[in-house]
Design an enzyme around this catalytic site. Sequence first.
Site, short mmCIF file in Angstrom:
data_model
loop_
_atom_site.label_atom_id
_atom_site.label_comp_id
_atom_site.label_asym_id
_atom_site.label_seq_id
_atom_site.Cartn_x
_atom_site.Cartn_y
_atom_site.Cartn_z
N LYS A 53 -25.13 -0.41 13.61
CA LYS A 53 -26.11 -0.13 14.69
C LYS A 53 -26.77 1.25 14.77
O LYS A 53 -27.56 1.36 15.41
CB LYS A 53 -25.36 -0.51 15.81
CG LYS A 53 -24.34 0.29 16.18
CD LYS A 53 -23.15 -0.30 17.38
CE LYS A 53 -21.85 0.26 17.45
NZ LYS A 53 -20.59 -0.43 17.38
N LYS A 72 -16.31 11.00 13.92
CA LYS A 72 -16.78 11.13 15.28
C LYS A 72 -16.89 12.17 15.75
O LYS A 72 -17.63 12.53 16.49
CB LYS A 72 -16.09 10.22 16.08
CG LYS A 72 -16.40 8.43 15.83
CD LYS A 72 -16.04 7.73 17.00
CE LYS A 72 -16.65 6.30 16.73
NZ LYS A 72 -16.30 5.31 17.51
N LYS A 127 -23.01 1.06 4.79
CA LYS A 127 -22.97 -0.35 5.48
C LYS A 127 -23.75 -0.61 6.76
O LYS A 127 -24.24 0.35 7.39
CB LYS A 127 -21.35 -0.54 6.01
CG LYS A 127 -20.98 0.34 7.15
CD LYS A 127 -19.72 -0.23 7.86
CE LYS A 127 -19.52 0.51 9.29
NZ LYS A 127 -18.77 -0.08 9.88
P1 ATP Z 1 -21.24 0.94 13.89
O1 ATP Z 1 -22.22 -0.03 13.59
O2 ATP Z 1 -21.32 2.08 14.74
O3 ATP Z 1 -20.54 1.50 12.35
P2 ATP Z 1 -19.50 -1.22 13.99
O4 ATP Z 1 -20.59 -2.37 13.96
O5 ATP Z 1 -18.57 -0.92 12.72
O6 ATP Z 1 -19.87 0.33 14.33
P3 ATP Z 1 -16.90 -1.79 14.99
O7 ATP Z 1 -16.48 -1.80 16.37
O8 ATP Z 1 -16.40 -0.48 14.21
O9 ATP Z 1 -18.53 -1.34 14.93
O10 ATP Z 1 -16.63 -2.96 14.18
C1 ATP Z 1 -16.23 -4.09 14.57
C2 ATP Z 1 -15.81 -5.18 13.46
O11 ATP Z 1 -16.83 -5.26 12.41
C3 ATP Z 1 -14.62 -4.00 12.68
O12 ATP Z 1 -13.74 -5.06 11.96
C4 ATP Z 1 -15.73 -3.78 11.43
O13 ATP Z 1 -14.85 -3.54 10.10
C5 ATP Z 1 -16.56 -5.03 11.17
N1 ATP Z 1 -17.92 -4.46 10.43
C6 ATP Z 1 -18.61 -3.66 11.17
N2 ATP Z 1 -19.77 -3.54 10.44
C7 ATP Z 1 -19.67 -4.16 9.26
C8 ATP Z 1 -20.37 -4.50 8.07
N3 ATP Z 1 -21.33 -3.80 7.86
N4 ATP Z 1 -19.89 -5.55 7.32
C9 ATP Z 1 -18.74 -5.86 7.48
N5 ATP Z 1 -18.25 -5.98 8.50
C10 ATP Z 1 -18.33 -4.86 9.41
#
Ligand code: ATP
Length: 335
Positions: A202, A117, A199
């Site tokens: 968003k 970040k 992964k």
């Molecule tokens: P960004 O999309 O910016 O990477 P994020 O969607 O990962 O952010 P977080 O608040 O970090 O947002 O994630 C919330 C939860 O969802 C966390 O427990 C994370 O591990 C899970 N998660 C996020 N993306 C994935 C994914 N692609 N597959 C499985 N689990 C996910």
Amino acid sequence: MEEQAKKKVMLSGIQPSGDLHLGNYLGAIKNWSARAEEFDCYYFMADLHTITVRQNPADLRRRTLEQLAQYIACGLDPKKNTLFIQSHVPEHTQLGWVLNCYTMFGELSRMTQFKDKSAKHKDNINGGLFTYPALMAADILLYQPDYVPVGEDQKQHVELTRNIVQRFNGIYGDVFKMPEPYIPKAGARVMGLTAPDSKMSKSIPEGCVFLMEKPEDIQRKFKRAVTDSDTERCVRYDLEHKPGVANLMSIYSAVTGRSYEEIEREFDGQGYGAFKPAVGDAVIETLRPIREEAERILKDKAYLEQVYRAGAEKASYVAGKTLRKVYKKVGFVAL
Ligand code: ATP
Ligand code: LTN
């Protein structure tokens, strides 16, 4: 009540810094909702954490309530789970300060989320972004959970929390329970539809399916999903050579409950032209009731307020007990 006291405790949070997506749902929320009978569950909107990066205030407020409506629509019944907004429970910032003083500069410097970040937001590398894991440790330890269900990316922060527990308990006795990260095997890492090597996130909206998205937009994203240039074009699970197809198969498997063998049989001889829209349809049908329910709940502002008020009250009661114990241990005069 007696029975509830014996249950193991589970806790997790998501930052309302963007709209919830299929990765969040399959990797995290879907598994939370399956646990309400077995565990005493706390899930919150981690709004305090979002301001480590600049937010538009109106968007943050709207997203926080949308996230609550979506939690409920995903199956988190507020009667069985404590759902709350982090900033409504001041014990988080209070314990956060104390734990800051038991977290080392060197430990915080090693956090990969800080490194990522701060590289992304070079103009705003603030103190909060650096000390954020101490606040996350407070979020967790206030509720003395047994398990913290998170994706792989958050494991390092839970490990740091465990180090803090060891350090603090080593000085003051058994104050905090040692929490375990809980990382699901299936759906733990949904990959992006445009880039199956990273992964679903968003920050790459074209490869990301949002829970509230319109069916036609979801279908368009699945039709454009990257598969491979393999001439056989057959639906076969091969993570190494066909990561795009493997990702679509794992999504299809997660939403239909079918095994990879069943999916291979279902699309035998049909190619990707039939497979991709079928995955799209299955996801659309899984998300449709969630979207409709979330839209309905979101209109009922009085109900949402009632949920987050009750959630804050329950959370504050539990958090207050832990905080008082900590204040006493470190030597603050009780009021
Ligand atoms: P960004 O999309 O910016 O990477 P994020 O969607 O990962 O952010 P977080 O608040 O970090 O947002 O994630 C919330 C939860 O969802 C966390 O427990 C994370 O591990 C899970 N998660 C996020 N993306 C994935 C994914 N692609 N597959 C499985 N689990 C996910
Ligand atoms: N750091 C997490 C969100 C988060 C969290 C927590 C998760 C904040 N506090 C406590 C589990 C437990 C994230 O960025 N996804």
